[in-house]
Write a protein that holds these residues in place. Sequence first.
Motif, short mmCIF file in Angstrom:
data_model
loop_
_atom_site.label_atom_id
_atom_site.label_comp_id
_atom_site.label_asym_id
_atom_site.label_seq_id
_atom_site.Cartn_x
_atom_site.Cartn_y
_atom_site.Cartn_z
N ILE A 183 0.79 -1.04 -0.11
CA ILE A 183 0.08 0.02 0.05
C ILE A 183 0.96 1.26 0.04
O ILE A 183 0.56 2.49 -0.50
N GLU A 217 -0.05 0.91 -4.93
CA GLU A 217 -1.11 1.35 -3.99
C GLU A 217 -2.29 1.42 -4.90
O GLU A 217 -3.30 0.81 -4.27
N ASN A 258 -4.99 -1.04 -2.92
CA ASN A 258 -5.90 -0.17 -1.88
C ASN A 258 -7.05 0.01 -2.61
O ASN A 258 -7.72 0.94 -2.03
#
Length: 97
Positions: free
Chosen positions: A68, A74, A78
């Motif tokens: 993340i 990310e 995420n």
Amino acid sequence: MKATFSSSLVMAMLLLFLSNQVWVSTAVVCNPIGLSPCLTAMMSSAVPPSPGCCSALTEQKPCLCQYIKDPSLEHYVNSDNAKKVAGICHVPFPTNC
């Protein structure tokens, strides 16, 4: 008495060595490629995660915060779909990274 102490010391060292070997062999190697079985499910909400995906996600769980925090990962790790996949696989998604 001296032989008993020596053999006890050898046994203690052997146990310590073996316990370290077990710990090292069960350590997770954080490699985002390990999540490749989940790529399709993470990219599309229409595709459910496979058992292989859930297994990979469970194995890589200690690495999720690291992924993340990585700007190149990310967006994938995420995402809402990734969180959905984690929920389906019963893998707690990290909230405090």
